[in-house]
Design a protein around this motif. Structure first.
Motif, PDB file in Angstrom:
ATOM      1  N   LEU A 192       0.813  -1.216   0.000  1.00 32.43           N
ATOM      2  CA  LEU A 192       0.000   0.000   0.000  1.00 32.43           C
ATOM      3  C   LEU A 192       0.845   1.263   0.000  1.00 32.43           C
ATOM      4  CD1 LEU A 192      -2.584  -1.320   2.570  1.00 32.43           C
ATOM      5  CD2 LEU A 192      -3.103  -0.754   0.194  1.00 32.43           C
ATOM      6  N   GLU A 193       1.942   1.246   0.760  1.00 26.90           N
ATOM      7  CA  GLU A 193       2.793   2.444   0.849  1.00 26.90           C
ATOM      8  C   GLU A 193       3.392   2.808  -0.499  1.00 26.90           C
ATOM      9  OE1 GLU A 193       5.613   1.783   4.002  1.00 26.90           O
ATOM     10  OE2 GLU A 193       4.368   2.895   5.416  1.00 26.90           O
ATOM     11  N   ALA A 194       3.649   1.793  -1.317  1.00 31.52           N
ATOM     12  CA  ALA A 194       4.224   2.041  -2.642  1.00 31.52           C
ATOM     13  C   ALA A 194       3.278   2.880  -3.499  1.00 31.52           C
ATOM     14  CB  ALA A 194       4.514   0.708  -3.332  1.00 31.52           C
ATOM     15  N   GLU A 195       1.978   2.815  -3.172  1.00 29.88           N
ATOM     16  CA  GLU A 195       0.986   3.540  -3.979  1.00 29.88           C
ATOM     17  C   GLU A 195       0.465   4.802  -3.295  1.00 29.88           C
ATOM     18  OE1 GLU A 195      -2.057   0.816  -5.175  1.00 29.88           O
ATOM     19  OE2 GLU A 195      -0.606  -0.754  -5.625  1.00 29.88           O
ATOM     20  N   MET A 196       0.947   5.070  -2.089  1.00 38.52           N
ATOM     21  CA  MET A 196       0.466   6.247  -1.363  1.00 38.52           C
ATOM     22  C   MET A 196       1.234   7.491  -1.774  1.00 38.52           C
ATOM     23  SD  MET A 196       0.099   4.463   2.366  1.00 38.52           S
ATOM     24  CE  MET A 196      -0.531   5.775   3.385  1.00 38.52           C
ATOM     25  N   PRO A 197       0.588   8.676  -1.713  1.00 35.45           N
ATOM     26  CA  PRO A 197       1.311   9.917  -1.989  1.00 35.45           C
ATOM     27  C   PRO A 197       2.502  10.034  -1.041  1.00 35.45           C
ATOM     28  CG  PRO A 197      -1.042  10.327  -1.741  1.00 35.45           C
ATOM     29  CD  PRO A 197      -0.807   8.895  -1.373  1.00 35.45           C
ATOM     30  N   VAL A 198       3.582  10.645  -1.520  1.00 37.67           N
ATOM     31  CA  VAL A 198       4.814  10.723  -0.735  1.00 37.67           C
ATOM     32  C   VAL A 198       4.574  11.275   0.664  1.00 37.67           C
ATOM     33  CG1 VAL A 198       7.114  11.788  -0.605  1.00 37.67           C
ATOM     34  CG2 VAL A 198       6.281  10.893  -2.768  1.00 37.67           C
ATOM     35  N   GLY A 199       3.737  12.265   0.796  1.00 36.44           N
ATOM     36  CA  GLY A 199       3.469  12.876   2.105  1.00 36.44           C
ATOM     37  C   GLY A 199       2.843  11.919   3.095  1.00 36.44           C
ATOM     38  N   GLU A 200       2.147  10.904   2.570  1.00 38.38           N
ATOM     39  CA  GLU A 200       1.454   9.971   3.465  1.00 38.38           C
ATOM     40  C   GLU A 200       2.308   8.761   3.828  1.00 38.38           C
ATOM     41  OE1 GLU A 200      -2.503   8.714   2.534  1.00 38.38           O
ATOM     42  OE2 GLU A 200      -2.983  10.648   1.643  1.00 38.38           O
ATOM     43  N   GLN A 201       3.356   8.534   3.061  1.00 38.16           N
ATOM     44  CA  GLN A 201       4.185   7.361   3.315  1.00 38.16           C
ATOM     45  C   GLN A 201       4.950   7.506   4.622  1.00 38.16           C
ATOM     46  OE1 GLN A 201       6.691   6.185   0.092  1.00 38.16           O
ATOM     47  NE2 GLN A 201       5.107   6.513  -1.438  1.00 38.16           N
ATOM     48  N   LYS A 202       5.076   6.411   5.302  1.00 43.69           N
ATOM     49  CA  LYS A 202       5.888   6.346   6.521  1.00 43.69           C
ATOM     50  C   LYS A 202       5.487   7.383   7.570  1.00 43.69           C
ATOM     51  CE  LYS A 202       8.747   3.212   4.804  1.00 43.69           C
ATOM     52  NZ  LYS A 202       8.705   1.833   5.242  1.00 43.69           N
ATOM     53  N   LYS A 203       4.225   7.791   7.531  1.00 49.10           N
ATOM     54  CA  LYS A 203       3.777   8.749   8.535  1.00 49.10           C
ATOM     55  C   LYS A 203       3.598   8.002   9.856  1.00 49.10           C
ATOM     56  CE  LYS A 203       0.529  11.691   7.235  1.00 49.10           C
ATOM     57  NZ  LYS A 203      -0.886  12.019   6.942  1.00 49.10           N
ATOM     58  N   LYS A 204       4.519   8.209  10.772  1.00 49.37           N
ATOM     59  CA  LYS A 204       4.495   7.465  12.028  1.00 49.37           C
ATOM     60  C   LYS A 204       3.749   8.250  13.107  1.00 49.37           C
ATOM     61  CE  LYS A 204       7.003   4.019  10.576  1.00 49.37           C
ATOM     62  NZ  LYS A 204       6.407   2.697  10.383  1.00 49.37           N
ATOM     63  N   LEU A 205       3.108   7.514  14.000  1.00 50.18           N
ATOM     64  CA  LEU A 205       2.375   8.156  15.091  1.00 50.18           C
ATOM     65  C   LEU A 205       3.321   8.751  16.128  1.00 50.18           C
ATOM     66  CD1 LEU A 205      -0.444   5.524  15.750  1.00 50.18           C
ATOM     67  CD2 LEU A 205      -0.560   7.586  14.355  1.00 50.18           C
ATOM     68  N   GLY A 206       4.525   8.199  16.219  1.00 50.23           N
ATOM     69  CA  GLY A 206       5.485   8.658  17.217  1.00 50.23           C
ATOM     70  C   GLY A 206       6.632   7.674  17.299  1.00 50.23           C
ATOM     71  N   VAL A 207       7.632   8.023  18.091  1.00 44.05           N
ATOM     72  CA  VAL A 207       8.836   7.190  18.219  1.00 44.05           C
ATOM     73  C   VAL A 207       8.927   6.654  19.652  1.00 44.05           C
ATOM     74  CG1 VAL A 207      11.353   7.131  18.000  1.00 44.05           C
ATOM     75  CG2 VAL A 207      10.010   8.615  16.494  1.00 44.05           C
ATOM     76  N   ILE A 208       9.070   5.337  19.767  1.00 41.34           N
ATOM     77  CA  ILE A 208       9.107   4.686  21.079  1.00 41.34           C
ATOM     78  C   ILE A 208      10.352   3.811  21.215  1.00 41.34           C
ATOM     79  CG2 ILE A 208       7.915   3.099  22.668  1.00 41.34           C
ATOM     80  CD1 ILE A 208       5.283   3.896  21.318  1.00 41.34           C
ATOM     81  N   VAL A 209      11.058   3.965  22.326  1.00 43.83           N
ATOM     82  CA  VAL A 209      12.160   3.072  22.681  1.00 43.83           C
ATOM     83  C   VAL A 209      11.598   2.072  23.684  1.00 43.83           C
ATOM     84  CG1 VAL A 209      14.383   2.904  23.878  1.00 43.83           C
ATOM     85  CG2 VAL A 209      13.972   4.787  22.275  1.00 43.83           C
ATOM     86  N   ASN A 210      11.778   0.792  23.443  1.00 46.34           N
ATOM     87  CA  ASN A 210      11.178  -0.226  24.300  1.00 46.34           C
ATOM     88  C   ASN A 210      12.220  -1.271  24.699  1.00 46.34           C
ATOM     89  OD1 ASN A 210       8.838  -1.234  25.590  1.00 46.34           O
ATOM     90  ND2 ASN A 210       8.539  -2.767  23.999  1.00 46.34           N
TER      91      ASN A 210
END
Length: 216
Positions: free
Chosen positions: A79-97
């Motif tokens: 799906l990401e391959a077909e998404m507009p560049v702005g929408e790709q890899k849009k992460k909710l946040g960064v977590i260290v676990n």
């Protein structure tokens, strides 16, 4: 032609089946009807949440969770391959676990990492028996929004408190949320050490992370 509701159910069921080919089939079918972001959120992520619930009830086991996560990743990549560049890899946040120093338990923490990743967070799982300083250093390195601290033994619980103390010393406590979990951890313990939240299981960890990071 299948309705949107039927397609969403099919996507979710495909994830629960833990079969990559079935997930990719369902994604292809849904692509003509739904937006990629909708397929991921309403179909694939919903299925992954259900996988987490089934795992907690003992209906599915660790290999199933890993297979489901792998299948979801494959679906998202298509799906990401077909998404507009702005929408790709849009992460909710960064977590260290990770699991705190002195504690070699790994499975629960790994499930939480997998579920958080599937929900759309960028997760840096730094493993088990992790020195206190490493949590803080990694959070600095990746500009983390949250640190997840697992402890499965009463004797290692204080490690969670020490990470919070070190964050204060480094002037990072206001910028980084802290989630604690593990068998001996409780909400009362989280309150006592001034953690931002306590999660009893993987599904709860995802819900709390969304609430604290996305809601801020």
């Amino acid at each position: 032609m299948a309705s949107k509701e039927e397609l969403i159910q099919e996507l979710s069921d495909a994830i629960i089946s833990c079969k990559k080919d079935r997930v990719l089939e369902a994604v292809e079918k849904a692509k003509g009807v739904m937006e990629p972001s909708e397929i991921i959120e309403k179909g694939l992520a919903a299925g992954m949440n259900e996988v987490g619930t089934l795992f907690e009830r003992g209906k599915l086991f660790l290999p199933h969770v890993m297979m489901a996560a792998d299948a979801m990743t494959a679906g998202v990549q298509v799906l990401e391959a077909e998404m507009p560049v702005g929408e790709q890899k849009k992460k909710l946040g960064v977590i260290v676990n990770g699991t705190v120093e002195g504690d070699v338990h790994d499975i629960g923490k790994s499930i939480v990492s997998t579920m958080l990743q599937s929900a759309g967070f960028e997760v840096h799982d730094i493993g088990r028996d992790v020195p206190i300083r490493d949590f803080v250093n990694k959070a600095k390195e990746v500009n983390a929004d949250m640190i997840g601290l697992s402890a499965l033994m009463t004797t290692t619980l204080p490690g969670q408190k020490e990470v919070i103390e070190l964050l204060k010393e480094e002037g990072m406590r206001d910028k980084v949320k802290v989630m604690v979990g593990g068998a001996p951890a409780t909400q009362a313990w989280a309150d006592k050490i001034s953690a931002d939240c306590y999660a009893e299981n993987a599904s709860e960890a995802v819900a709390k992370a969304k609430e604290l990071i996305v809601g801020k």
